[in-house]
Design a protein around this motif. Structure first.
Motif, mmCIF file in Angstrom:
data_model
loop_
_atom_site.group_PDB
_atom_site.id
_atom_site.type_symbol
_atom_site.label_atom_id
_atom_site.label_comp_id
_atom_site.label_asym_id
_atom_site.label_seq_id
_atom_site.Cartn_x
_atom_site.Cartn_y
_atom_site.Cartn_z
ATOM 1 N N GLY A 38 0.596 -0.879 0.242
ATOM 2 C CA GLY A 38 -0.184 0.020 -0.083
ATOM 3 C C GLY A 38 1.074 1.414 0.105
ATOM 4 N N LYS A 39 1.904 0.821 0.688
ATOM 5 C CA LYS A 39 2.561 2.282 1.377
ATOM 6 C C LYS A 39 3.393 2.761 -0.591
ATOM 7 C CE LYS A 39 6.622 4.082 4.159
ATOM 8 N NZ LYS A 39 7.507 4.301 2.824
ATOM 9 N N GLN A 40 4.194 1.546 -1.272
ATOM 10 C CA GLN A 40 4.728 1.963 -2.285
ATOM 11 C C GLN A 40 3.787 2.138 -3.486
ATOM 12 O OE1 GLN A 40 6.224 -1.820 -3.787
ATOM 13 N NE2 GLN A 40 7.970 -0.754 -4.729
ATOM 14 N N ARG A 41 2.631 1.653 -3.048
ATOM 15 C CA ARG A 41 1.530 2.164 -4.900
ATOM 16 C C ARG A 41 0.852 3.134 -4.792
ATOM 17 N NH1 ARG A 41 -3.168 0.676 -6.614
ATOM 18 N NH2 ARG A 41 -4.057 2.103 -8.400
ATOM 19 N N LEU A 42 1.287 4.109 -3.298
ATOM 20 C CA LEU A 42 0.933 5.613 -3.241
ATOM 21 C C LEU A 42 2.086 6.090 -3.245
ATOM 22 C CD1 LEU A 42 -1.048 5.498 0.681
ATOM 23 C CD2 LEU A 42 -2.141 6.037 -2.465
ATOM 24 N N GLU A 43 3.136 6.049 -2.889
ATOM 25 C CA GLU A 43 4.409 6.675 -3.119
ATOM 26 C C GLU A 43 4.202 6.706 -4.726
ATOM 27 O OE1 GLU A 43 6.867 6.265 0.584
ATOM 28 O OE2 GLU A 43 7.129 5.071 -0.354
#
Length: 338
Positions: free
Chosen positions: A249-254
């Protein structure tokens, strides 16, 4: 998860004016390392919902923001985390957060925040972007749109649920969500998909934000935080899967924003029920600066388990009193962890 699913009654009509609580708030929240109030919202509707008349609409949200701005120092959550870590929180510090990633956050909430000159942080579950729908909203919309006076829930093991009026439909939604909520994630999703497949009516495809709306929030100066991909209850899945959910989730948003995503919200968020110490450790290891739970209170002790609460009162004195009680519950001095 939308707060509407558990809101069964209309809230009292607001009264104009406020209660002089500033001296009390100042006493309970002198600044430094304690007294951070973090509010949770999920949706801001364009108009009241007959099924959930207590759900926040834009008129109520505007009223909330006016009261908050008049009594608190409203900060961006990332700024509050950094100030708390340094022991420099201002008196009556408060933050506004939204969970899950509903489209009305961008359509309705953002313009109101901008009108008041306030910043909020939006925690987005990335798996539902661009046409997805959370399982609980599938349940809500299935029951909302069901014809007749009975809902066939035999697929979920609940028989026929009465739908005679709005109160009965709210009760049916509560029964279904309560039954499904803590099932293993895949079993829950499978049952909800079967219920949806049995319905011969369409469900909405635009409840959640698009990628463009997430970028719109970020471009407007709002905070965007991670909330996993699929919004699982972390305590109910293997630790490795939980770590993958948080990291992805973090990677997708970044990738979407081209910017760091420094904050995390635990899905459902009840400490020792929905997540455990191992999940706090995963969040730390992934480089987040802080994280929020749904434990009620105002203390900012562990910056990776910051408590939050939902301010439902629309009456100005009650709203301000609840904010004061929230501070009082957790106002004892603590050392910041994190």
């Amino acid at each position: 998860m939308s707060a509407g699913a558990s809101t069964a009654a209309a809230r009292p009509a607001p009264r104009r004016g406020g209660w002089p609580v500033r001296p009390l708030l100042r006493l309970l929240s002198p600044g430094g390392r304690r007294g951070l109030s973090i509010m949770i919202y999920h949706r801001v509707l364009a108009a009241p919902d007959p099924l959930f008349p207590g759900e926040i609409d834009r008129e109520a949200f505007s009223r909330h923001l006016g009261l908050l701005k008049s009594s608190f120092n409203v900060l961006a959550l990332q700024d509050a985390v950094r100030l708390a870590r340094a022991g420099r929180l201002p008196p009556r510090a408060a933050c506004i957060t939204f969970d899950d990633g509903y489209a009305d956050n961008a359509v309705e909430a953002l313009p109101i925040l901008q009108r008041f000159g306030l910043t909020a942080t939006f925690f987005v579950a990335t798996g539902f972007l661009d046409g997805g729908r959370m399982w609980n909203d599938t349940v809500i919309e299935l029951v909302r749109r069901a014809p007749g006076t009975l809902f066939d829930a035999r697929t979920a093991g609940l028989g026929q649920l009465p739908l005679g009026d709005m109160a009965a439909r709210r009760a049916a939604i509560g029964t279904l969500i309560g039954h499904l909520k803590y099932l293993p994630m895949q079993e829950r999703l499978t049952l909800v998909e079967r219920l949806a497949g049995e319905a011969d009516y369409a469900l909405p495809q635009d409840l959640m934000m698009s990628s463009g709306q997430v970028r719109q929030l970020h471009a407007a100066g709002m905070g965007v935080g991670a909330h996993t991909v699929n919004h699982p209850i972390l305590a109910a899945i293997p630790a490795r899967q939980a770590g993958d959910e948080i990291a992805a989730g973090k990677q997708r948003l970044e990738t979407l924003l081209g910017a760091p995503v420094p904050l995390f919200a635990y899905p459902n968020g009840k400490p020792d029920v929905d997540y455990h110490a191992e999940h706090v450790g995963i969040v730390r290891e992934l480089g987040f600066e802080g994280a929020v739970s749904t434990a009620w209170g105002g203390r900012c002790g562990d910056l990776y388990q910051l408590p939050r609460f939902t301010p439902w009162d629309l009456d100005a004195p009650r709203f301000q009193l609840r904010l004061a009680l929230n501070l009082a519950r957790r106002a004892q001095r603590v050392d910041v962890v994190g």
